[in-house]
Motif scaffolding. Structure first.
Motif, PDB file in Angstrom:
ATOM      1  N   GLY A 169       0.814  -1.199   0.000  1.00  0.00           N
ATOM      2  CA  GLY A 169       0.000   0.000   0.000  1.00  0.00           C
ATOM      3  C   GLY A 169       0.853   1.256   0.000  1.00  0.00           C
ATOM      4  N   LYS A 170       0.206   2.340  -0.333  1.00  0.00           N
ATOM      5  CA  LYS A 170       0.871   3.643  -0.294  1.00  0.00           C
ATOM      6  C   LYS A 170       0.771   4.199   1.110  1.00  0.00           C
ATOM      7  CE  LYS A 170      -0.257   4.679  -5.086  1.00  0.00           C
ATOM      8  NZ  LYS A 170      -1.018   5.547  -5.985  1.00  0.00           N
ATOM      9  N   ARG A 171       1.772   4.966   1.497  1.00  0.00           N
ATOM     10  CA  ARG A 171       1.754   5.652   2.789  1.00  0.00           C
ATOM     11  C   ARG A 171       2.414   7.003   2.612  1.00  0.00           C
ATOM     12  NH1 ARG A 171       6.407   5.485   5.438  1.00  0.00           N
ATOM     13  NH2 ARG A 171       5.471   5.719   7.472  1.00  0.00           N
ATOM     14  N   ASN A 172       2.077   7.912   3.489  1.00  0.00           N
ATOM     15  CA  ASN A 172       2.670   9.242   3.439  1.00  0.00           C
ATOM     16  C   ASN A 172       3.723   9.370   4.527  1.00  0.00           C
ATOM     17  OD1 ASN A 172       0.987   9.895   1.365  1.00  0.00           O
ATOM     18  ND2 ASN A 172      -0.453  11.037   2.609  1.00  0.00           N
ATOM     19  N   THR A 173       4.925   9.760   4.138  1.00  0.00           N
ATOM     20  CA  THR A 173       5.995   9.976   5.090  1.00  0.00           C
ATOM     21  C   THR A 173       5.646  11.186   5.950  1.00  0.00           C
ATOM     22  OG1 THR A 173       7.554   9.092   3.480  1.00  0.00           O
ATOM     23  CG2 THR A 173       8.480  10.314   5.310  1.00  0.00           C
ATOM     24  N   LEU A 174       5.829  11.052   7.251  1.00  0.00           N
ATOM     25  CA  LEU A 174       5.465  12.093   8.219  1.00  0.00           C
ATOM     26  C   LEU A 174       3.992  12.488   8.115  1.00  0.00           C
ATOM     27  CD1 LEU A 174       8.621  14.378   7.868  1.00  0.00           C
ATOM     28  CD2 LEU A 174       8.193  12.624   9.605  1.00  0.00           C
ATOM     29  N   GLY A 175       3.181  11.582   7.542  1.00  0.00           N
ATOM     30  CA  GLY A 175       1.758  11.854   7.391  1.00  0.00           C
ATOM     31  C   GLY A 175       1.417  12.836   6.289  1.00  0.00           C
ATOM     32  N   LEU A 176       2.432  13.355   5.576  1.00  0.00           N
ATOM     33  CA  LEU A 176       2.201  14.407   4.581  1.00  0.00           C
ATOM     34  C   LEU A 176       2.752  14.112   3.194  1.00  0.00           C
ATOM     35  CD1 LEU A 176       3.232  17.431   6.827  1.00  0.00           C
ATOM     36  CD2 LEU A 176       0.904  16.776   6.219  1.00  0.00           C
ATOM     37  N   VAL A 177       3.970  13.597   3.119  1.00  0.00           N
ATOM     38  CA  VAL A 177       4.678  13.475   1.841  1.00  0.00           C
ATOM     39  C   VAL A 177       4.295  12.153   1.163  1.00  0.00           C
ATOM     40  CG1 VAL A 177       6.923  13.533   0.703  1.00  0.00           C
ATOM     41  CG2 VAL A 177       6.592  14.786   2.842  1.00  0.00           C
ATOM     42  N   PRO A 178       3.703  12.203  -0.042  1.00  0.00           N
ATOM     43  CA  PRO A 178       3.222  10.989  -0.708  1.00  0.00           C
ATOM     44  C   PRO A 178       4.336  10.212  -1.414  1.00  0.00           C
ATOM     45  CG  PRO A 178       2.714  12.879  -2.061  1.00  0.00           C
ATOM     46  CD  PRO A 178       3.358  13.411  -0.796  1.00  0.00           C
ATOM     47  N   ASN A 179       5.282   9.699  -0.624  1.00  0.00           N
ATOM     48  CA  ASN A 179       6.388   8.957  -1.217  1.00  0.00           C
ATOM     49  C   ASN A 179       6.686   7.657  -0.467  1.00  0.00           C
ATOM     50  OD1 ASN A 179       7.485   9.999   1.114  1.00  0.00           O
ATOM     51  ND2 ASN A 179       9.292  10.856   0.151  1.00  0.00           N
ATOM     52  N   GLY A 180       5.737   7.195   0.311  1.00  0.00           N
ATOM     53  CA  GLY A 180       5.957   5.989   1.097  1.00  0.00           C
ATOM     54  C   GLY A 180       5.264   4.775   0.496  1.00  0.00           C
ATOM     55  N   MET A 181       5.858   3.612   0.762  1.00  0.00           N
ATOM     56  CA  MET A 181       5.316   2.343   0.298  1.00  0.00           C
ATOM     57  C   MET A 181       5.408   1.358   1.465  1.00  0.00           C
ATOM     58  SD  MET A 181       6.616   0.114  -2.986  1.00  0.00           S
ATOM     59  CE  MET A 181       8.194  -0.416  -2.325  1.00  0.00           C
ATOM     60  N   ARG A 182       4.340   0.628   1.681  1.00  0.00           N
ATOM     61  CA  ARG A 182       4.269  -0.330   2.776  1.00  0.00           C
ATOM     62  C   ARG A 182       4.109  -1.726   2.186  1.00  0.00           C
ATOM     63  NH1 ARG A 182      -0.395  -2.112   5.183  1.00  0.00           N
ATOM     64  NH2 ARG A 182      -1.558  -0.590   3.992  1.00  0.00           N
ATOM     65  N   ILE A 183       4.911  -2.661   2.677  1.00  0.00           N
ATOM     66  CA  ILE A 183       4.830  -4.051   2.235  1.00  0.00           C
ATOM     67  C   ILE A 183       4.661  -4.924   3.466  1.00  0.00           C
ATOM     68  CG2 ILE A 183       6.069  -5.975   1.152  1.00  0.00           C
ATOM     69  CD1 ILE A 183       7.539  -3.909  -0.573  1.00  0.00           C
ATOM     70  N   ILE A 184       3.649  -5.795   3.444  1.00  0.00           N
ATOM     71  CA  ILE A 184       3.431  -6.737   4.540  1.00  0.00           C
ATOM     72  C   ILE A 184       3.583  -8.144   3.964  1.00  0.00           C
ATOM     73  CG2 ILE A 184       1.799  -7.605   6.258  1.00  0.00           C
ATOM     74  CD1 ILE A 184       0.531  -4.792   6.247  1.00  0.00           C
ATOM     75  N   VAL A 185       4.349  -8.980   4.684  1.00  0.00           N
ATOM     76  CA  VAL A 185       4.581 -10.356   4.237  1.00  0.00           C
ATOM     77  C   VAL A 185       3.772 -11.318   5.098  1.00  0.00           C
ATOM     78  CG1 VAL A 185       6.839  -9.856   3.228  1.00  0.00           C
ATOM     79  CG2 VAL A 185       6.692 -10.548   5.625  1.00  0.00           C
ATOM     80  N   ALA A 186       3.752 -12.579   4.689  1.00  0.00           N
ATOM     81  CA  ALA A 186       2.886 -13.596   5.296  1.00  0.00           C
ATOM     82  C   ALA A 186       3.071 -13.748   6.802  1.00  0.00           C
ATOM     83  CB  ALA A 186       3.101 -14.936   4.596  1.00  0.00           C
ATOM     84  N   ASN A 187       4.268 -13.552   7.316  1.00  0.00           N
ATOM     85  CA  ASN A 187       4.481 -13.709   8.761  1.00  0.00           C
ATOM     86  C   ASN A 187       4.080 -12.464   9.554  1.00  0.00           C
ATOM     87  OD1 ASN A 187       6.568 -11.858   8.503  1.00  0.00           O
ATOM     88  ND2 ASN A 187       8.197 -13.309   8.965  1.00  0.00           N
ATOM     89  N   GLY A 188       3.532 -11.449   8.878  1.00  0.00           N
ATOM     90  CA  GLY A 188       3.058 -10.237   9.537  1.00  0.00           C
ATOM     91  C   GLY A 188       4.063  -9.099   9.594  1.00  0.00           C
ATOM     92  N   THR A 189       5.292  -9.340   9.171  1.00  0.00           N
ATOM     93  CA  THR A 189       6.302  -8.284   9.176  1.00  0.00           C
ATOM     94  C   THR A 189       5.912  -7.193   8.186  1.00  0.00           C
ATOM     95  OG1 THR A 189       8.034  -9.872   9.751  1.00  0.00           O
ATOM     96  CG2 THR A 189       8.758  -7.765   8.842  1.00  0.00           C
ATOM     97  N   GLU A 190       6.046  -5.952   8.625  1.00  0.00           N
ATOM     98  CA  GLU A 190       5.737  -4.807   7.771  1.00  0.00           C
ATOM     99  C   GLU A 190       7.028  -4.053   7.471  1.00  0.00           C
ATOM    100  OE1 GLU A 190       3.244  -0.611   7.806  1.00  0.00           O
ATOM    101  OE2 GLU A 190       2.779  -2.130   9.293  1.00  0.00           O
TER     102      GLU A 190
END
Length: 107
Positions: free
Chosen positions: A61-82
């Motif tokens: 999913g997309k995420r915003n760095t510091l809640g503002l900057v639209p340059n973050g990416m989130r990856i979650i794997v099968a064991n729950g690690t983000e």
């Protein structure tokens, strides 16, 4: 980065930061047909490489760095690690990873 049997690089030298706790670890990401490899710059406190197997990714999913900057990416794997990255052109990278994952599932 040493490639595994049957592995090849799809996209290399992607500048990225990976959040490890509160530290944003700077380095480079490589995307292969099997995994995402993040290698930190030597100047970081936390320098160990990170391998994320594409077949283990259950959510992105997309995420915003510091809640503002639209340059973050989130990856979650099968064991729950983000994994939380800061990258440029995150939409293109996410589409590429999705494509690799789809291709690997059809084999």
């Amino acid at each position: 980065m040493e490639l595994l049997p049957g592995e090849y690089v799809v996209k290399k030298n992607i500048m990225a930061n990976l959040f490890k706790g509160i530290e944003a670890v700077g380095g480079f990401m490589q995307i292969t047909n099997q995994r995402i490899v993040f290698k930190a710059h030597a100047l970081n406190v936390q320098t160990g490489p990170v391998d994320i197997w594409i077949e283990d990714i259950v959510q992105m999913g997309k995420r915003n760095t510091l809640g503002l900057v639209p340059n973050g990416m989130r990856i979650i794997v099968a064991n729950g690690t983000e994994y939380r990255f800061v990258v440029w052109k995150r939409g293109e990278l996410m589409a590429l990873i999705d494509e690799i994952k789809r291709d690997s599932m059809t084999r």
